[in-house]
Design an enzyme around this catalytic site. Structure first.
Site, PDB file in Angstrom:
ATOM      1  N   GLU A  75       0.861  -1.197   0.000  1.00 39.05           N
ATOM      2  CA  GLU A  75       0.000   0.000   0.000  1.00 39.05           C
ATOM      3  C   GLU A  75       0.890   1.238   0.000  1.00 39.05           C
ATOM      4  O   GLU A  75       1.141   1.815  -1.016  1.00 39.05           O
ATOM      5  CB  GLU A  75      -0.973  -0.019   1.181  1.00 39.05           C
ATOM      6  CG  GLU A  75      -2.120  -0.990   0.924  1.00 39.05           C
ATOM      7  CD  GLU A  75      -3.311  -0.775   1.837  1.00 39.05           C
ATOM      8  OE1 GLU A  75      -3.978   0.259   1.739  1.00 39.05           O
ATOM      9  OE2 GLU A  75      -3.576  -1.686   2.641  1.00 39.05           O
ATOM     10  N   GLU A 127      -1.369  -0.738  13.658  1.00 38.74           N
ATOM     11  CA  GLU A 127      -2.612  -0.442  12.943  1.00 38.74           C
ATOM     12  C   GLU A 127      -3.840  -0.822  13.780  1.00 38.74           C
ATOM     13  O   GLU A 127      -4.832  -0.107  13.807  1.00 38.74           O
ATOM     14  CB  GLU A 127      -2.627  -1.220  11.627  1.00 38.74           C
ATOM     15  CG  GLU A 127      -3.870  -0.998  10.789  1.00 38.74           C
ATOM     16  CD  GLU A 127      -3.744  -1.610   9.403  1.00 38.74           C
ATOM     17  OE1 GLU A 127      -2.883  -2.487   9.214  1.00 38.74           O
ATOM     18  OE2 GLU A 127      -4.510  -1.199   8.514  1.00 38.74           O
TER      19      GLU A 127
HETATM   20  C1  BGC Z   1      -5.157   1.510   5.171  1.00 36.41           C
HETATM   21  C2  BGC Z   1      -5.808   2.421   6.166  1.00 36.41           C
HETATM   22  C3  BGC Z   1      -6.893   3.123   5.406  1.00 36.41           C
HETATM   23  C4  BGC Z   1      -7.910   2.051   5.156  1.00 36.41           C
HETATM   24  C5  BGC Z   1      -9.186   2.520   4.613  1.00 36.41           C
HETATM   25  C6  BGC Z   1      -6.162   0.481   4.807  1.00 36.41           C
HETATM   26  O1  BGC Z   1      -5.694  -0.479   3.965  1.00 36.41           O
HETATM   27  O2  BGC Z   1      -3.980   0.986   5.630  1.00 36.41           O
HETATM   28  O3  BGC Z   1      -5.116   2.978   7.123  1.00 36.41           O
HETATM   29  O4  BGC Z   1      -7.337   4.295   5.936  1.00 36.41           O
HETATM   30  O5  BGC Z   1      -7.343   1.043   4.343  1.00 36.41           O
HETATM   31  O6  BGC Z   1      -9.961   1.509   4.132  1.00 36.41           O
END
Ligand code: BGC
Length: 920
Positions: free
Chosen positions: A470, A746
Site C-alpha cells: 500500500e 494499525e
Molecule cells: C489503510 C488504512 C486506510 C484504510 C481505509 C487500509 O488499507 O492501511 O489505514 O485508511 O485502508 O480503508
C-alpha cells in the site's frame, strides 16, 4: 540587546531552486527583556550580499514577523537574492522602541521559472530489459562528458525525471536528497530539484551520470498489482548552468548526445526491493560505455508541468546500529534493528565474485521467534546483491525503501558480523520542532513510537503504512494525525505540497479520493465516488491545522476552492441537505465495538458522516471569514446551523440519547459541538458510563480515538482520560508499549493477548493513526496549545496526571520556542514557562492551594515594569497580569489561576494540591 535571528524563507533556511514569485520571509526576535513586541521593521533585498544597489527596501509599521511576502520588482530565474531584516521593538520598561542591528544575511535562489528557460530535452532509452519474475523495467543510466574552459564562478544543476533519479558528477553523488523528484500527481506537475555543484565541477574533463528507475511513476502501486500509473516510459530532464568568472556562461543539457551507460541495478521497485549485480559496477566506474554504443533518445514529454521542489526532500535522517544477530528456531539468520524503521539496510561484505546475498525485510518475529513477513502481503521487500568479489563492498539500495525491524540474511559468508550492518532511516527532512518528555518511561516510549510512526510514514507523502503493498496517501490517516504531526515536526511544506495533489485529484463533483495521489482510480465500482467521511474531510481539516499551527494563511487561500468543493459535495449527497446519510462509510474504522475480526466499528457510519459534515462546514465558514469572503461565510454559517439541528433531530432520541450508543458517537457529537446544551451533561455522563462499562478502556477506532481523551478532558473528566491513557493492558496505547512496540500499530490487537497476530490481511506495525493521541499529550500533560494562529498567542495549561512527577514540553513555533516544564516536589509545584518575543501566552496554573499567596508572588515578579501611558501592548491592555497594572489574576475553576503574559521566561513555585486539581 535586541537582535533579529532565524531568518527563514518559505519555511526553509536559505532555499535554492525556489518557484514562488513572492517568497515569504520570517524572522525571530532575540532580547533580554520581557514583554517584547515588534513595532516596525525594515527589510532589504539585493542581488549581492553588499546590498548595493538595493532591489527592495521595505519599511512597515507592523508586528508581522512571520511569512511576510516579498513585494519588490519581479524575480528572475536562477538569480540568488540576499535579504536582511532590522526591527524596532519595545519591551517592558522601554519608553520607546529599540532599534536592532541588521540581522545576519539570508538568501533564497530562484529556480527556472519559465518554460522557455529550459533548453534541455527529456531523454530516455530505446529498450529496457523486463525482469522475469516482477515484470518491472530495469533502471537505466545515461552519461555525458563535458569540459570546462575557464574559472567557474558558479554551477547549478536543475534536474527531474519521470520515475526516480540519482545523479553523479565526477563520481560524486549530487546533493543529499533521495527519491527525487518526489511523488506528486505527475499528470499535474513534476517537481524540479536544484543543486549547487560549484565545488564539484573540475577544470577540463567532467562526467555526469544519471540513473533512472521506475519509482512511483511506473512501478507497482496498490495491492492490485497495478503499475504504470502515470506512464510506461521513464525519462530524465537535466540542465546545468555553468557561469564563469569572466562573465561567460554555458548550459549542459540532456539531449540525444547523451549516451546510455552500464547500470548495475537490474531491478528496483518501491514495494519489491532491488537486485544489484556489483560485477557490472566496474564498467560504470571506469566510465565505460556499453559495448555497443547506444545514444539516448529524445522523448516528447512536455515542459509545461515542471514546478520547483515544494517540500523538504527525503534525506538520510538517522543511522541505526542493529541490536542483535540471531539464529531463529527455524535456523534462519536474522538481524534485529531494535527499531521498526523505514529506509534501507546498508551492509558491508567481503565475499567471492558472484556470491548472491538476499535480505528479506519484516517487521516482527512470530510467537515462536521465527522471522515473519505474512503481513507484508505482496510487497517482496527483498534486496538481492551479487558480489563483485573485489575486497570490501558496501551497498545500499536505490529506488526502493523497506519498512522493517528484522532482516533475514541469506547467502552471507561465515564471518558476517552485526557491525557490518547499519539501518539507514529516510524520511522527508522536516525540522524536529517538538519535544515531549515525562517522568514515566512508558509514556516516553509511546511518544517515541508516535514520532517513529511519523518518520516511517512521512516519506514525501503521508502514507498509511510503509511496508506492505500500500504505502499510499490515505486521506483519513493523514487527517487524523495532522495535528500531532505538526507538534513533532514542521510539516507545513509537507502538507502544502500534498494538499495541492488532493485538490488536483478531487473529482469534478468535489469528492476527495480515498488516497492522494489518487492511484486507486478504477479500483472500485464505476458508480462509486471512492470517498468517505473522515477521509475526504482531510481536504478541510489539514489546511486548517497547518494554518493554526504555523500561521500560514496562504494555505487556506490555496486550498479554499478545494475545501468548498468538498463541503458542497457532501451537501449534495444526503437524503436531505443537512445530513450525509448515503454512500459507503468506513466510519469508525477498526473500532473494537463490533464483532471480532470486523473492520467496521459499531457507530452508525451516517452519524459519523454527518458529524464530519458539520465540522468541515464550520471550518469552511471560519476560513471564508478569514479570507474576507463574507457571502460564503454567511452561507456556510447557516449551513452549519442547519446541520447541527438536523443532527440533533436524527441522532438524538427524545430522552437525549444518541442513536449509536458507543464511545465514538458520544465523542464526535461532543467534540464537533453537536450536542444540544440541554443534553450535554447527559452525553458526557453516558461516555463516562460506557468507558466504565468497558473496565475503563477505550473501544474506539480511527474516528473516535483522536478525540476521546480531548473530549473527556474538555468536559471535566481529565482523570478518566488519564486512566485510559495510562492503561497497560489490552486495549490501550501502553499495551503496545508493554509488548515491545517501537512504532504505532494499525490495530489495538495487532498482537493479541495470547501472542497471536491479527490476520495477515491488514496488520501493519507501523501505522501512525492511533498516534494521534500525541496531540492530547502535548496539550494536556505538557500543556501547550495554540490560541492564535502560529502561536501568536499560546495557551500554557498543564494538567498534571497523578502518576507523573514531571513533564517537559517544548515547541519551536514560528516566533521561537514555547516551553513548559513542571515538576512536583514535596507537594510543591515548580513550573517554568517560556514565551517567545512578539507573542503572548495565557497561562493556567493548576492545583493552587493558596491562590492569594500566589497572586502576591506573581505581582511582585514585575515590580519595576512600567509601560508609559498608551504604550501597553494592545493585546495586553486592560487584561489581567499586564505588568505595570494592578495584576488581577482570575481564579478559573476552584483552584486554577489564569492570566496572560508577554514574552519571557517565568517560574512559578507554589503549594500544590493534586486533589484540588480534580485529577485522580
Ligand atoms: C489503510 C488504512 C486506510 C484504510 C481505509 C487500509 O488499507 O492501511 O489505514 O485508511 O485502508 O480503508
Amino acid at each position: 540587546m535586541l537582535k533579529v535571528k532565524a531568518l527563514i524563507c518559505e519555511h526553509v533556511n536559505n532555499p535554492i531552486g525556489l518557484g514562488c514569485l513572492k517568497p515569504r520571509l520570517s524572522w525571530q526576535i532575540e532580547s533580554d527583556n520581557i514583554y517584547v513586541f515588534q513595532k516596525r521593521f525594515q527589510l532589504q533585498v539585493a542581488i549581492n550580499p553588499a546590498f548595493e544597489p538595493l532591489l527592495w527596501n521595505h519599511f512597515s509599521y507592523s508586528e508581522q514577523s512571520i511569512l511576510f511576502p516579498y513585494e519588490g520588482p519581479p524575480l528572475e530565474s536562477g538569480q540568488r537574492y540576499y535579504y536582511r531584516v532590522k526591527v524596532w521593538a519595545q519591551g517592558a520598561g522601554d519608553t520607546e522602541p529599540e532599534e536592532s542591528e541588521w540581522s545576519e544575511i539570508g538568501f533564497w535562489e530562484m529556480g527556472l521559472l519559465h518554460e522557455q528557460d529550459w533548453k534541455a530535452q527529456w531523454i530516455t532509452v530505446q529498450e529496457r530489459s523486463i525482469h522475469e519474475k516482477f515484470q518491472t523495467r530495469a533502471p537505466f543510466a545515461a552519461s555525458k562528458c563535458f569540459s570546462v574552459e575557464g574559472k567557474v564562478k558558479k554551477a547549478v544543476i536543475y534536474a527531474t525525471s519521470l520515475g526516480l533519479y540519482e545523479l553523479e558528477l565526477n563520481g560524486q553523488r549530487v546533493g543529499d536528497a533521495y527519491f527525487t523528484p518526489g511523488w506528486t500527481d505527475y499528470n499535474d506537475r513534476v517537481q524540479v530539484q536544484a543543486y549547487d555543484v560549484t565545488s564539484t565541477v573540475r577544470e577540463q574533463h567532467n562526467r555526469i551520470t544519471a540513473t533512472v528507475g521506475e519509482g512511483w511513476y511506473s512501478g507497482y502501486l496498490g495491492w492490485q498489482k497495478r503499475k504504470d500509473t502515470y506512464g510506461n516510459t521513464n525519462a530524465l530532464l537535466f540542465q546545468m548552468k555553468i557561469s564563469y568568472e569572466d562573465g561567460r556562461s554555458e548550459l549542459i543539457c540532456s539531449d540525444s548526445s547523451w549516451e546510455e551507460t552500464s547500470c548495475a541495478i537490474l531491478m528496483s521497485d518501491i514495494y519489491n526491493g532491488e537486485i544489484y549485480d556489483a560485477r557490472l559496477e566496474q564498467q560504470a566506474a571506469e566510465h565505460r560505455f556499453l559495448n555497443e554504443r547506444k545514444m539516448m533518445q529524445v522523448a516528447p514529454f512536455p515542459l509545461s508541468h515542471l514546478v520547483a521542489q515544494e517540500n523538504e526532500p527525503v534525506r538520510v535522517m538517522n543511522r541505526l546500529k542493529p541490536v542483535e544477530l540471531i539464529w531463529t528456531p527455524k535456523g534462519e539468520l536474522v538481524l534485529n534493528l531494535g527499531q521498526n524503521m523505514v529506509g534501507w539496510l546498508e551492509f558491508k561484505v567481503e565475499a567471492p565474485e558472484g556470491t548472491v546475498l538476499n535480505l528479506v525485510h519484516g517487521e516482527v518475529l512470530d510467537q515462536q521467534g521465527n522471522f515473519y513477513r505474512d503481513n507484508i502481503r505482496d510487497a517482496a521487500q527483498q534486496i538481492t546483491y551479487i558480489c563483485s568479489g573485489k575486497g570490501t563492498e558496501i551497498f545500499r539500495p536505490h529506488f526502493t525503501f523497506q519498512g522493517f525491524q528484522y532482516v533475514k540474511l541469506e547467502g552471507f559468508p561465515a564471518g558476517v558480523a552485526i557491525e557490518d550492518f547499519t539501518g539507514v532511516v529516510l524520511h522527508s527532512d522536516m525540522a524536529t520542532i517538538g519535544l515531549f518528555e515525562t517522568s514515566d518511561p512508558k509514556l516516553n516510549q509511546l511518544q517515541h513510537n508516535i514520532v517513529w510512526g511519523q518518520k516511517g510514514n512521512f516519506l514525501d507523502v503521508p502514507t498509511d503504512c510503509p511496508q506492505r503493498d500500500e504505502r499510499l496517501g490515505w486521506t483519513g490517516d493523514a487527517q487524523i494525525f495532522a495535528r500531532t504531526a505538526s507538534f513533532n515536526m514542521n510539516s507545513a511544506s509537507f502538507f502544502r505540497k500534498w494538499l495541492k495533489d488532493l485538490a488536483y485529484n478531487q473529482l469534478e463533483n468535489g469528492a476527495v479520493p480515498f488516497v492522494v495521489p489518487d492511484v486507486l482510480k478504477g479500483t472500485f465500482a464505476d458508480n462509486m465516488d471512492q470517498t468517505t467521511a473522515a477521509w475526504g474531510d482531510a481536504a478541510v481539516i489539514c489546511p486548517w491545522t497547518i494554518y493554526q499551527c504555523y500561521g500560514d494563511k496562504q494555505i487556506l487561500a490555496q486550498q479554499y476552492d478545494s475545501m468548498k468543493a468538498w463541503v458542497d459535495y457532501i451537501r449534495a449527497q444526503g437524503t436531505e441537505e443537512h445530513l450525509w446519510d448515503t454512500g459507503l462509510q468506513l466510519g469508525d474504522w477498526l473500532a473494537l465495538d463490533s464483532e471480532e475480526g470486523s473492520y467496521f466499528g459499531a457507530t452508525d457510519g451516517t452519524l459519523v458522516a454527518t458529524a464530519y459534515f458539520a465540522y468541515s462546514t464550520h471550518i469552511l465558514a471560519q476560513t471564508a471569514k478569514l479570507l474576507n469572503r463574507y457571502t460564503d461565510y454567511n452561507t456556510y454559517q447557516s449551513l452549519h446551523e442547519g446541520i447541527r439541528s438536523a443532527f440533533a433531530n436524527r441522532y438524538f432520541d427524545d430522552a437525549g440519547k444518541l442513536t449509536s450508543n458507543t464511545q465514538t458517537a458520544q465523542v464526535v457529537a461532543l467534540h464537533f459541538g453537536l450536542v444540544p446544551e440541554k443534553y450535554k451533561k447527559q452525553v458526557v455522563q453516558e461516555l463516562v458510563r460506557l468507558i466504565e462499562k468497558n473496565d475503563m478502556h477505550l473501544d474506539t477506532g480511527f474516528v473516535g480515538t483522536p478525540y476521546l481523551c480531548l473530549v473527556l478532558s474538555d468536559n471535566g473528566y481529565t482523570d478518566i482520560a488519564y486512566k485510559i491513557l495510562f492503561q497497560k493492558d489490552y486495549p490501550s496505547w501502553l499495551y503496545q508499549v508493554e509488548r515491545g512496540a517501537t512504532t504505532m500499530w494499525e490495530h489495538w490487537d495487532s498482537i493479541k493477548v495470547d501472542g497471536s497476530f491479527w490476520s495477515t490481511d491488514m496488520n501493519s506495525f507501523n501505522h501512525y493513526s492511533y498516534g494521534s493521541v500525541g496531540d492530547f499529550m502535548y496539550q494536556n500533560i505538557a500543556g501547550i496549545d495554540v490560541l492564535e494562529a502560529g502561536y501568536k498567542k499560546s495557551r500554557l495549561a498543564p494538567k498534571p496526571p497523578v502518576n507523573l512527577t514531571s513533564a517537559h514540553g517544548k515547541l519551536e513555533t514560528p516566533y521561537g520556542e514555547v516551553a513548559v516544564h513542571w515538576e512536583i516536589v514535596n507537594e510543591e509545584m515548580r513550573m517554568t514557562v517560556h514565551v517567545p518575543h512578539n507573542t503572548t501566552a495565557e497561562i493556567t496554573l493548576p492545583g493552587v492551594l493558596e491562590p492569594d499567596a500566589l497572586q502576591q508572588t506573581i505581582t511582585k515578579q514585575y515590580p519595576s515594569i512600567q509601560y508609559p501611558p498608551g504604550n501597553v501592548p494592545q493585546e495586553l491592555a486592560g487584561k489581567s497580569g499586564s505588568p505595570g497594572e494592578q495584576a488581577i489574576f482570575e481564579l478559573s475553576g476552584d483552584h486554577e489561576l489564569t492570566f496572560t503574559v508577554g514574552s519571557g521566561q517565568y517560574t512559578f513555585q507554589y503549594k500544590y494540591n493534586q486533589r484540588l486539581n480534580n485529577i485522580d
